[in-house]
Design an enzyme around this catalytic site. Structure first.
Site, PDB file in Angstrom:
ATOM      1  N   ASN A   9     -11.294   2.092   9.864  1.00 33.63           N
ATOM      2  CA  ASN A   9     -10.396   2.403  11.024  1.00 33.63           C
ATOM      3  C   ASN A   9      -9.777   3.795  10.782  1.00 33.63           C
ATOM      4  OD1 ASN A   9      -8.143   2.192  12.642  1.00 33.63           O
ATOM      5  ND2 ASN A   9      -6.911   1.168  11.252  1.00 33.63           N
ATOM      6  N   LYS A  11      -7.993   5.314  12.723  1.00 33.37           N
ATOM      7  CA  LYS A  11      -6.476   5.702  13.194  1.00 33.37           C
ATOM      8  C   LYS A  11      -6.482   6.870  14.335  1.00 33.37           C
ATOM      9  CE  LYS A  11      -4.940   3.755   9.035  1.00 33.37           C
ATOM     10  NZ  LYS A  11      -3.921   3.071   8.254  1.00 33.37           N
ATOM     11  N   HIS A  95      -3.451  -4.774  14.860  1.00 29.67           N
ATOM     12  CA  HIS A  95      -3.295  -3.909  13.683  1.00 29.67           C
ATOM     13  C   HIS A  95      -1.854  -3.771  13.490  1.00 29.67           C
ATOM     14  CE1 HIS A  95      -3.120  -0.416  10.990  1.00 29.67           C
ATOM     15  NE2 HIS A  95      -4.397  -0.839  10.551  1.00 29.67           N
ATOM     16  N   GLU A  97      -0.093  -1.348  12.458  1.00 32.33           N
ATOM     17  CA  GLU A  97       0.470   0.115  13.052  1.00 32.33           C
ATOM     18  C   GLU A  97       0.822  -0.387  14.760  1.00 32.33           C
ATOM     19  OE1 GLU A  97      -2.213   2.775  11.668  1.00 32.33           O
ATOM     20  OE2 GLU A  97      -1.650   2.476   9.552  1.00 32.33           O
ATOM     21  N   GLU A 167      -4.344  -8.244   6.277  1.00 34.73           N
ATOM     22  CA  GLU A 167      -3.833  -6.710   5.861  1.00 34.73           C
ATOM     23  C   GLU A 167      -2.496  -6.774   5.692  1.00 34.73           C
ATOM     24  OE1 GLU A 167      -6.483  -3.417   7.338  1.00 34.73           O
ATOM     25  OE2 GLU A 167      -5.029  -3.707   8.910  1.00 34.73           O
ATOM     26  N   GLY A 173      -1.895   2.016   3.908  1.00 33.95           N
ATOM     27  CA  GLY A 173      -1.746   3.484   4.198  1.00 33.95           C
ATOM     28  C   GLY A 173      -0.721   3.906   2.884  1.00 33.95           C
ATOM     29  N   SER A 213      -5.317  -0.305   1.666  1.00 33.20           N
ATOM     30  CA  SER A 213      -5.640   0.698   0.548  1.00 33.20           C
ATOM     31  C   SER A 213      -6.780   0.371  -0.470  1.00 33.20           C
ATOM     32  CB  SER A 213      -4.403   0.951  -0.358  1.00 33.20           C
ATOM     33  OG  SER A 213      -3.407   1.525   0.281  1.00 33.20           O
TER      34      SER A 213
END
Ligand code: PEP
Length: 251
Positions: A9, A11, A95, A97, A167, A173, A213
């Site tokens: 991904n 981003k 996701h 985010e 996740e 991150g 991560s």
């Protein structure tokens, strides 16, 4: 027998020119490593150059989001049929985010998933608990609820086109990684809920990735977990050597 899927991904990283150069560099590094599917999910403007650069390789290309309407007055959005027409194979939905910064809910995640499936895209559906939930000991309740809401009304025949990415939000991150035991436990909970919803065979066949991560140093032990069928990788997918090392761990 579930197949590993290693997905990057990106981003909001990489220009179209950087995308083409990255894939040209990566392609020979992962050539012939066919014990897993290899996917790069890239920003919208990078999709066409990524598809072009990945032609004839074992790298598949995905988007990072999709809108749930087919067309209309939704300025700035991209529909599933637009993605499909240019050759996109996968799309990330839900996701953290997107949930955190763009107000996505389980309801819109469910609608986006249905729109993507209807257009013939494969979905990487992300879910996972916040740090507060883990600390409060309610991870099981949260991921179970998310799974039920995100899959509401999705028929069993569509499951083969969905990958779940577990996740934990606190690991994305941040450099913090779930331990293999934590990852395996949460993926196992999600698999159990899929079993409750669709039956034991569906649960057994569902591909569930871990994301948060994952990198070249920890991939092997995470991928060794019984319930972990691959990874969704952010930061480490931006470096060809690190991403290749994760593909190697899956192989
Ligand atoms: C992600 O973006 O889905 C992700 C897991 O990011 P990172 O690997 O950087 O934590």
């Amino acid at each position: 027998m579930r197949r590993y899927v290693i997905a990057g991904n990106w981003k909001m990283n990489m220009t179209p020119a950087q995308t083409a150069a990255f894939i040209k560099e990566l392609a020979p590094m992962v050539a012939g490593k066919d014990k897993c599917d290899i996917v790069l999910c890239v920003p919208f403007v990078d999709i066409a150059p990524a598809i072009e650069a990945a032609k004839g390789t074992n790298i598949k290309i995905g988007a990072e989001n999709v809108h749930f309407k087919e067309s209309g007055a939704y300025t700035g959005e991209i529909s599933a049929s637009m993605l499909k027409e240019i050759g996109t194979e996968y799309v990330i939905v839900g996701h953290s985010e997107r949930r955190q910064y763009f107000a996505e809910t389980d309801e819109t995640v469910n609608l986006r998933t249905k729109a993507a499936l209807a257009a013939g895209l494969k979905v990487i559906l992300c879910l996972g608990e916040l740090l507060e939930a883990r600390q409060a000991g309610i991870t099981e309740e949260i991921v179970s609820m998310q799974t039920k809401l995100d899959f509401a009304g999705i028929p069993a025949e569509d499951l083969k086109n969905i990958i779940i990415a577990y996740e934990p939000v606190w690991a994305i991150g941040t450099g913090l990684t779930a331990t293999p035991a934590q990852a395996d436990e949460a993926c196992g909970i999600i698999r159990r809920v899929i079993g409750d919803l669709y039956g034991a065979k569906a649960a057994e066949e569902m591909i569930i990735q871990y994301g948060g991560s994952m990198n070249d140093a920890n991939a092997a032990e995470l991928l060794a977990c019984e319930n972990v069928d691959g990874g969704l990788i952010g930061g480490a997918s931006l470096k060809t050597d690190k991403f290749t090392a994760i593909v190697d761990a899956a192989n």
